[in-house]
Design a protein around this motif. Structure first.
Motif, PDB file in Angstrom:
ATOM      1  N   SER A 178     -40.848  43.279  91.684  1.00 24.16           N
ATOM      2  CA  SER A 178     -40.542  44.694  91.880  1.00 24.16           C
ATOM      3  C   SER A 178     -39.217  44.895  92.600  1.00 24.16           C
ATOM      4  CB  SER A 178     -41.667  45.381  92.668  1.00 24.16           C
ATOM      5  OG  SER A 178     -41.848  44.725  93.890  1.00 24.16           O
ATOM      6  N   ALA A 179     -38.693  43.840  93.206  1.00 26.16           N
ATOM      7  CA  ALA A 179     -37.436  43.985  93.942  1.00 26.16           C
ATOM      8  C   ALA A 179     -36.218  43.749  93.058  1.00 26.16           C
ATOM      9  CB  ALA A 179     -37.413  43.034  95.130  1.00 26.16           C
ATOM     10  N   LEU A 180     -36.450  43.400  91.784  1.00 29.99           N
ATOM     11  CA  LEU A 180     -35.326  43.243  90.853  1.00 29.99           C
ATOM     12  C   LEU A 180     -35.227  44.494  89.991  1.00 29.99           C
ATOM     13  CD1 LEU A 180     -36.028  39.581  89.733  1.00 29.99           C
ATOM     14  CD2 LEU A 180     -34.122  40.334  91.119  1.00 29.99           C
ATOM     15  N   ASN A 181     -34.004  44.904  89.720  1.00 27.19           N
ATOM     16  CA  ASN A 181     -33.801  46.120  88.930  1.00 27.19           C
ATOM     17  C   ASN A 181     -34.246  45.884  87.483  1.00 27.19           C
ATOM     18  OD1 ASN A 181     -32.885  48.373  87.618  1.00 27.19           O
ATOM     19  ND2 ASN A 181     -30.947  48.457  88.705  1.00 27.19           N
ATOM     20  N   PRO A 182     -35.243  46.632  87.002  1.00 27.21           N
ATOM     21  CA  PRO A 182     -35.765  46.355  85.658  1.00 27.21           C
ATOM     22  C   PRO A 182     -34.789  46.673  84.532  1.00 27.21           C
ATOM     23  CG  PRO A 182     -36.794  48.311  86.578  1.00 27.21           C
ATOM     24  CD  PRO A 182     -35.979  47.706  87.671  1.00 27.21           C
ATOM     25  N   TYR A 183     -33.743  47.445  84.833  1.00 28.41           N
ATOM     26  CA  TYR A 183     -32.811  47.858  83.781  1.00 28.41           C
ATOM     27  C   TYR A 183     -31.557  47.001  83.695  1.00 28.41           C
ATOM     28  CZ  TYR A 183     -34.776  52.037  81.686  1.00 28.41           C
ATOM     29  OH  TYR A 183     -35.522  52.900  80.947  1.00 28.41           O
ATOM     30  N   GLN A 184     -31.468  45.989  84.535  1.00 25.36           N
ATOM     31  CA  GLN A 184     -30.260  45.148  84.498  1.00 25.36           C
ATOM     32  C   GLN A 184     -30.648  43.699  84.273  1.00 25.36           C
ATOM     33  OE1 GLN A 184     -28.314  46.004  88.240  1.00 25.36           O
ATOM     34  NE2 GLN A 184     -26.870  47.362  87.223  1.00 25.36           N
ATOM     35  N   ASP A 217     -23.093  41.383  90.431  1.00 28.07           N
ATOM     36  CA  ASP A 217     -22.907  42.568  91.279  1.00 28.07           C
ATOM     37  C   ASP A 217     -23.062  42.204  92.750  1.00 28.07           C
ATOM     38  OD1 ASP A 217     -22.448  44.109  89.137  1.00 28.07           O
ATOM     39  OD2 ASP A 217     -24.270  45.324  89.255  1.00 28.07           O
ATOM     40  N   TYR A 237     -33.966  40.083  81.185  1.00 28.86           N
ATOM     41  CA  TYR A 237     -34.352  41.165  82.098  1.00 28.86           C
ATOM     42  C   TYR A 237     -35.519  40.680  82.965  1.00 28.86           C
ATOM     43  CZ  TYR A 237     -31.360  44.334  79.535  1.00 28.86           C
ATOM     44  OH  TYR A 237     -30.267  44.939  78.972  1.00 28.86           O
ATOM     45  N   MET A 296     -34.747  36.000  93.213  1.00 34.79           N
ATOM     46  CA  MET A 296     -34.638  36.856  94.405  1.00 34.79           C
ATOM     47  C   MET A 296     -33.997  36.072  95.556  1.00 34.79           C
ATOM     48  SD  MET A 296     -35.405  39.937  94.955  1.00 34.79           S
ATOM     49  CE  MET A 296     -34.669  40.690  96.374  1.00 34.79           C
ATOM     50  N   ASP A 305     -39.211  49.125  95.352  1.00 37.23           N
ATOM     51  CA  ASP A 305     -38.682  47.979  96.077  1.00 37.23           C
ATOM     52  C   ASP A 305     -37.240  47.645  95.695  1.00 37.23           C
ATOM     53  OD1 ASP A 305     -40.931  47.707  97.489  1.00 37.23           O
ATOM     54  OD2 ASP A 305     -41.691  45.927  96.467  1.00 37.23           O
ATOM     55  N   PHE A 306     -36.919  47.790  94.421  1.00 37.18           N
ATOM     56  CA  PHE A 306     -35.569  47.366  94.041  1.00 37.18           C
ATOM     57  C   PHE A 306     -34.506  48.310  94.599  1.00 37.18           C
ATOM     58  CE2 PHE A 306     -36.476  50.129  90.438  1.00 37.18           C
ATOM     59  CZ  PHE A 306     -35.255  50.688  90.135  1.00 37.18           C
ATOM     60  N   ALA A 320     -34.103  47.177  98.070  1.00 39.08           N
ATOM     61  CA  ALA A 320     -33.293  45.949  98.084  1.00 39.08           C
ATOM     62  C   ALA A 320     -31.814  46.290  97.968  1.00 39.08           C
ATOM     63  CB  ALA A 320     -33.726  45.028  96.948  1.00 39.08           C
ATOM     64  N   GLU A 321     -31.512  47.293  97.136  1.00 36.58           N
ATOM     65  CA  GLU A 321     -30.106  47.693  96.992  1.00 36.58           C
ATOM     66  C   GLU A 321     -29.576  48.286  98.295  1.00 36.58           C
ATOM     67  OE1 GLU A 321     -28.247  47.029  94.535  1.00 36.58           O
ATOM     68  OE2 GLU A 321     -29.694  46.481  92.994  1.00 36.58           O
ATOM     69  N   LYS A 329     -25.877  54.592  89.941  1.00 36.30           N
ATOM     70  CA  LYS A 329     -26.011  53.349  89.182  1.00 36.30           C
ATOM     71  C   LYS A 329     -27.462  53.005  88.863  1.00 36.30           C
ATOM     72  CE  LYS A 329     -24.274  48.645  89.428  1.00 36.30           C
ATOM     73  NZ  LYS A 329     -23.690  47.651  90.318  1.00 36.30           N
ATOM     74  N   PRO A 331     -29.791  54.943  84.354  1.00 36.77           N
ATOM     75  CA  PRO A 331     -30.907  54.402  83.572  1.00 36.77           C
ATOM     76  C   PRO A 331     -32.096  55.344  83.406  1.00 36.77           C
ATOM     77  CG  PRO A 331     -30.875  53.381  85.724  1.00 36.77           C
ATOM     78  CD  PRO A 331     -29.700  54.294  85.677  1.00 36.77           C
ATOM     79  N   TYR A 332     -32.324  56.245  84.343  1.00 37.44           N
ATOM     80  CA  TYR A 332     -33.570  57.013  84.298  1.00 37.44           C
ATOM     81  C   TYR A 332     -33.367  58.495  83.999  1.00 37.44           C
ATOM     82  CZ  TYR A 332     -35.926  52.962  86.211  1.00 37.44           C
ATOM     83  OH  TYR A 332     -36.425  51.717  86.382  1.00 37.44           O
TER      84      TYR A 332
END
Lengths: 353, 324
Positions: free
Chosen positions: A118-124, A132, A168, A181, B196-197, B200-201, B214, B219-220
């Motif tokens: 869940s801590a990774l961006n699902p769209y990238q 990045d 992804y 992560m 969470d992501f 994290a950012e 971004k 994306p949404y």
């Protein structure tokens, strides 16, 4: 001397959220004081729900609900950056802390979050996210692909047949997401890294691999090149497995019910009169590792107190085998028993022991 | 052996699904290109298509003086219908863009403010925003009437200027769309901000504006924006057809009479004198063809607006761009 120049220091830090329906504060943690020196790895251990993750997130100003941090102070003295000091007197929003930390977040301070998927961006794609992160951390453009490849190889994330960089997050296994992560955390090349349960949910070989990588990162073999004169990174390693501390951390802090019960050097683990809770954790780690039958694995009887009403006396009293009458009434303070060893217990080196 | 069979079946299903999706994308691109061409053609042609309403049988210059019959025939003053239907569709892109800009900017500002991403509103602030949006949502027709009535009192209002008045009506419609889009934005932003992501950012030191653009907006929110713009286009068509049809029935000096309005063309269809204008070429239209036109327009709009158009837009902008 490292003691004279701590990277990070928290004094009497308390956080919680006010529940409007109950009219009471739910405490995340209370009166937590600790410091992390330059080139030091500190382990924070405790069972689930003891407030370890909240403590880690609060240092980044990421407590999102309620008042967040409401008392105590934070000092950041990272190398080559101006000192940052926060004092939380009255109810205070953690957004101010985040604004203050903005210049050092990412470049000097890094966070490896729990729950890798869940801590990774699902769209990238993974490659985009890694690049990045490297750019954000100030990695020169010429080094981007080299450092990425190095991290992929180190974490066994790429081979000749398949590369993970175009995938992804949904296409990763749990273990892969975990390693990605951690790689992202290392890619920032921070001076102070807070790793929140980086070995949870992965199998034993991967766990060993991750621990090795943490050592390699600390020694500068892994991650972006560090500039001349920059010290080795310091870490706060949060976990609930006390047996992982040996060989990685310099000091261990034991947390229970939002309070620190013991602080000691890692090499002294098992050789000191420990807090009863630490003793039980060590016993469980030892006996679970000895492959005994499941029904014979020891447990700590009872449950952790609800954080709305922490006990007046010792927080571990109702689960402690050595509990005495005054443990219920008088709260033991974290006091120094030997050099580098602090215990909050009336029976084991407490103030009135 | 059962296992390889199952594997091959799964693979085949997956391949078929992928192929279907690619076909959809191809059709969607083709239709989208056709629509763009239609609009561009309309923009290129309008000057030549101007005709004198006073002289019957006048034809657009680009058709030439062939003297023949046109598809869909001629209206009561002798103007060719076919080119006008084409031109009628070309007036919509600008109101569409104008309206989309209004409801997207308004919706994004109110939605983000309400979500508490930047500033935590107090109870009174939240209540004020909620009440304003609720009032607009509860009484859209009254609000629209008030806005249009106010516009008619302005000096720049001109009876019969269809294009200008359509733009104004699009603005009114867009204002009515703001609460809806603000709700979408608010829900999406507050939902994502707790993920969470995003945390994290933040821990990596990204500023809120960067995160918003971004990791939330592109994306949404952009797919939502495109979908809402699609449904806005349908609302615009309905409104224009309805208003111009009604006003063309009321008399000459109305707000929406036009030689190129779909509603005006529709009202022509009900006049018996038009039937005599039809020739053999458009004989199929004569045999109840005007009704066919009306049914076709309404059915296609309904189909477009409810399901198909949404699918088209989604395929082009979301799946098409992702899998390109």
């Amino acid at each position: 001397m490292p003691e004279q120049n701590p990277y990070f220091e928290a004094k009497s830090l308390s956080a919680g959220v006010y529940n409007r329906n109950r009219g009471r504060v739910f405490h995340f943690f209370r009166n937590v004081s600790f410091k992390i020196d330059k080139d030091e790895v500190v382990g924070l251990v405790g069972e689930s729900g003891s407030g370890k993750t909240r403590l880690g997130l609060s240092l980044f100003g990421l407590l999102r609900d309620g008042p967040g941090l409401y008392s105590g102070s934070l000092n950041f003295s990272l190398s080559d950056t101006p000192k940052i000091h926060f004092d939380f007197g009255d109810p205070h929003s953690s957004s101010g802390l985040r604004r203050g930390l903005q210049p050092v977040l990412g470049r000097r301070m890094g966070l490896i979050m729990q729950g890798a998927k869940s801590a990774l961006n699902p769209y990238q794609t993974i490659g985009t996210q890694l690049k990045d992160t490297l750019q954000l951390a100030g990695c020169p453009a010429s080094d981007l692909s080299n450092v990425s490849e190095q991290l992929y190889k180190a974490f066994s994330l790429s081979s000749k047949q398949d590369s993970i960089s175009n995938r992804y997050p949904f296409a990763l296994s749990g273990g892969q997401a975990h390693r990605v992560m951690i790689a992202l955390g290392f890619a920032m090349g921070p001076d102070l890294l807070i790793a929140d349960e980086p070995t949870t949910g992965v199998d034993s070989p991967i766990q060993a691999l991750i621990l090795q990588h943490f050592k390699a990162f600390r020694s500068g073999e892994l991650g972006p090149r560090r500039q001349e004169g920059r010290p080795r990174p310091s870490m706060l390693f949060i976990t609930h497995q006390i047996d992982l501390m040996k060989g990685l951390t310099d000091r261990v802090m034991v947390m229970y019910c939002g309070e620190l019960l013991e602080v000691c050097k890692t090499r002294d683990l098992g050789h000191l009169p420990h807090h009863p809770y630490t003793e039980r954790l060590l016993e469980i780690a030892l006996e679970t590792g000895g492959r005994r039958h499941l029904h014979s694995i020891p447990q700590i009887a009872g449950r952790m107190p609800v954080m709305y009403d922490p006990p007046k006396g010792c927080v571990f009293a109702d689960r402690c085998s050595m509990v005495k009458e005054h443990c219920w009434k008088v709260k033991p303070e974290l006091t120094t028993h030997e050099a580098g060893h602090q215990v909050a217990c009336h029976e084991r080196g407490g103030d009135d022991a | 052996m059962p296992q390889p069979e199952i594997a091959s079946q799964t693979l085949a299903l997956h391949e078929a699904k992928r192929e279907r999706r690619h076909n959809h994308i191809a059709y969607a691109y083709a239709l989208f290109a056709a629509w763009i061409l239609l609009v561009v053609a309309g923009w290129v042609l309008p000057d030549r298509m101007q005709v004198d309403l006073g002289s019957p049988k006048a034809e657009p210059a680009w058709l030439g003086d062939s003297g023949g019959d046109r598809l869909l025939g001629y209206d009561r003053v002798g103007n060719a219908i076919g080119p006008r239907v084409l031109k009628a569709f070309t007036v919509y892109p600008l109101p569409l863009i104008l309206g989309t800009l209004i409801f997207s900017i308004g919706g994004i500002i109110i939605g983000i403010l309400r979500s508490g991403f930047f500033i935590k509103l107090n109870f009174i602030g939240e209540m004020i925003i909620d009440k304003i949006t609720q009032i607009i949502e509860l009484f859209p027709a009254y609000i629209a009437i008030i806005m249009i009535a106010w516009y008619t009192t302005q000096s720049r209002f001109e009876l019969g200027d269809h294009w200008k008045n359509l733009n104004m009506a699009a603005c009114a419609l867009a204002i009515l769309n703001i609460p809806f889009f603000a709700k979408v934005v608010s829900r999406r932003v507050s939902q994502l901000a707790a993920m969470d992501f995003i945390e994290a950012e933040r821990a990596m030191g990204l500023k809120k504006m960067q995160i918003l653009y971004k990791h939330i907006f592109v994306p949404y929110l952009v797919p939502n924006l495109i979908l809402t713009a699609g449904s806005f286009m349908m609302e615009l068509l309905f409104m224009d057809i309805g208003l111009s049809y009604v006003s063309s029935q009321l008399g000459e000096f109305t707000a929406f009479p036009s030689d190129s309005s779909l509603g005006y063309l529709l009202s022509c269809a009900y006049r018996p004198e038009n039937f005599s204008q039809f020739s053999d070429v458009s004989g199929w239209v004569l045999d109840g063809g005007w009704y066919f036109l009306e049914i076709a327009v309404i059915t296609s709009i309904l189909l477009f607006s409810i399901r198909w158009f949404i699918h088209l837009i989604r395929t082009v902008f979301v799946e098409g761009l992702t899998h390109a």
